[in-house]
Design an enzyme around this catalytic site. Structure first.
Site, PDB file in Angstrom:
ATOM      1  N   SER A   1      43.072  74.761 106.622  1.00 55.57           N
ATOM      2  CA  SER A   1      44.093  73.650 106.679  1.00 55.57           C
ATOM      3  C   SER A   1      43.896  72.824 105.688  1.00 55.57           C
ATOM      4  CB  SER A   1      43.682  72.809 108.131  1.00 55.57           C
ATOM      5  OG  SER A   1      44.835  71.765 108.408  1.00 55.57           O
TER       6      SER A   1
ATOM      7  N   ASP B   1      52.700  90.407 103.907  1.00 52.98           N
ATOM      8  CA  ASP B   1      53.597  89.122 104.099  1.00 52.98           C
ATOM      9  C   ASP B   1      53.312  88.732 105.322  1.00 52.98           C
ATOM     10  OD1 ASP B   1      55.535  87.107 103.968  1.00 52.98           O
ATOM     11  OD2 ASP B   1      57.087  88.265 103.131  1.00 52.98           O
TER      12      ASP B   1
ATOM     13  N   THR C   1      41.332  75.617  91.974  1.00 54.68           N
ATOM     14  CA  THR C   1      41.947  76.996  92.247  1.00 54.68           C
ATOM     15  C   THR C   1      43.338  76.827  91.672  1.00 54.68           C
ATOM     16  OG1 THR C   1      42.811  76.474  94.213  1.00 54.68           O
ATOM     17  CG2 THR C   1      40.668  77.396  94.194  1.00 54.68           C
TER      18      THR C   1
ATOM     19  N   TYR D   1      54.454  69.946 102.926  1.00 51.61           N
ATOM     20  CA  TYR D   1      53.105  70.707 102.895  1.00 51.61           C
ATOM     21  C   TYR D   1      52.295  69.851 104.197  1.00 51.61           C
ATOM     22  CZ  TYR D   1      48.330  72.366 101.662  1.00 51.61           C
ATOM     23  OH  TYR D   1      47.048  72.748 101.803  1.00 51.61           O
TER      24      TYR D   1
ATOM     25  N   LYS E   1      50.546  71.209 107.410  1.00 50.17           N
ATOM     26  CA  LYS E   1      49.150  71.382 107.858  1.00 50.17           C
ATOM     27  C   LYS E   1      49.090  70.476 109.194  1.00 50.17           C
ATOM     28  CE  LYS E   1      47.722  74.156 104.799  1.00 50.17           C
ATOM     29  NZ  LYS E   1      47.243  75.585 105.106  1.00 50.17           N
TER      30      LYS E   1
END
Length: 274
Positions: A134, A56, A183, A148, A152
């Site tokens: 990134s 983790d 994905t 998010y 980044k």
């Protein structure tokens, strides 16, 4: 000569795809994930060339323990691919404190802890390559991804600075900046805020319409050769955009930013004061 590559977030997506590509060509891979059962197929196929470990990345002590096990097993770490992370979808105002902290904890602090853990080994070796996954959203932004984007942007500053601190030690850094890929990053791996402010519905609708086309989503398999080329390069790039959406967007945005900088040049110089 085969390389020892440490990949985080290797249970699926880019991480698993790249791990298998490296193993297929004879490299040795330390692959970490929260759920290492997802790596059993690679272990059965590649045996001792892969070392699956539970990690983790939010747990700094665990990151150091895992790196110690990797060094003990393989003797060195040539490349780190810092890949673990996830997307949080929702407007900034609707994001809870817990959601915001968890997004930064994994995407930013997780990357920091793993990089810190491998650096003593790479310094001792006087060589190494830290590849940070990134996003092109570390260079620009999209609505509904504010936290998010912020995580980044923070990672960009962290790894760019690291590169300036470690170059004299033979340690290189590269930021990989993908656009969206097919994905499960935007699917099963994504988290959503609780959308309840109706004033933002037009933004949500526009975002859904813009992203509801296959053309914008890259093919994950197409990233295999580029990542291997970066790993093998004697002079890897500081940054590399993955995907035509990323390239076109960032090219346009940086051209506009340079125009704005030049148009306000005199004001900028005046603000220096002398």
């Amino acid at each position: 000569m085969s390389k020892i590559v440490f990949i985080t977030g290797a249970s699926k997506g880019f991480g698993k795809l790249w791990a298998e590509a490296l193993l297929q060509r004879g490299d040795k891979v330390a692959a970490t994930a929260r759920n290492i059962y997802a790596l059993e197929d690679l272990k059965a196929k590649y045996g001792d060339n892969i070392l699956p470990l539970a990690l983790d990345v939010n747990n700094r002590a665990e990151a150091f323990d895992v790196v110690e096990k990797i060094e003990k097993h393989f003797g060195r770490i040539d490349v780190l691919i810092n890949n673990a992370g996830y997307g949080l979808f929702g407007t900034m105002e609707e994001t809870t404190e817990e959601q915001a902290r968890e997004q930064m904890e994994t995407n930013f602090f997780g990357s920091l802890w793993v990089a810190q853990a491998v650096l003593p080994i790479m310094r001792k070796q006087k060589s190494g390559h830290i590849i940070q996954v990134s996003s092109f959203l570390g260079l620009t932004t999209l609505p509904l991804l504010s936290l998010y984007n912020a995580s980044k942007f923070a990672v960009e500053g962290l790894i760019e600075t690291l590169g300036t601190e470690t170059a004299h030690l033979g340690i290189k850094t590269t930021l990989i900046e993908p656009n969206g890929y097919a994905t499960d990053w935007a699917g099963a791996s994504a988290f959503q805020t609780t959308a309840d402010i109706t004033d933002y519905n037009p933004v949500r609708e526009a975002f859904s319409e813009a992203t509801n086309t296959q053309e914008i989503w890259g093919n994950p398999a197409a990233t295999v050769k580029p990542i291997l080329d970066i790993i093998d390069s004697q002079n890897p790039p500081q940054r590399l955009l993955f995907g035509k959406i990323a390239y076109n967007a960032i090219h346009e945005i940086y051209t506009k930013r340079l125009q704005d900088i030049e148009s306000w040049k005199e004001v900028s110089i005046e603000a220096h004061g002398h």
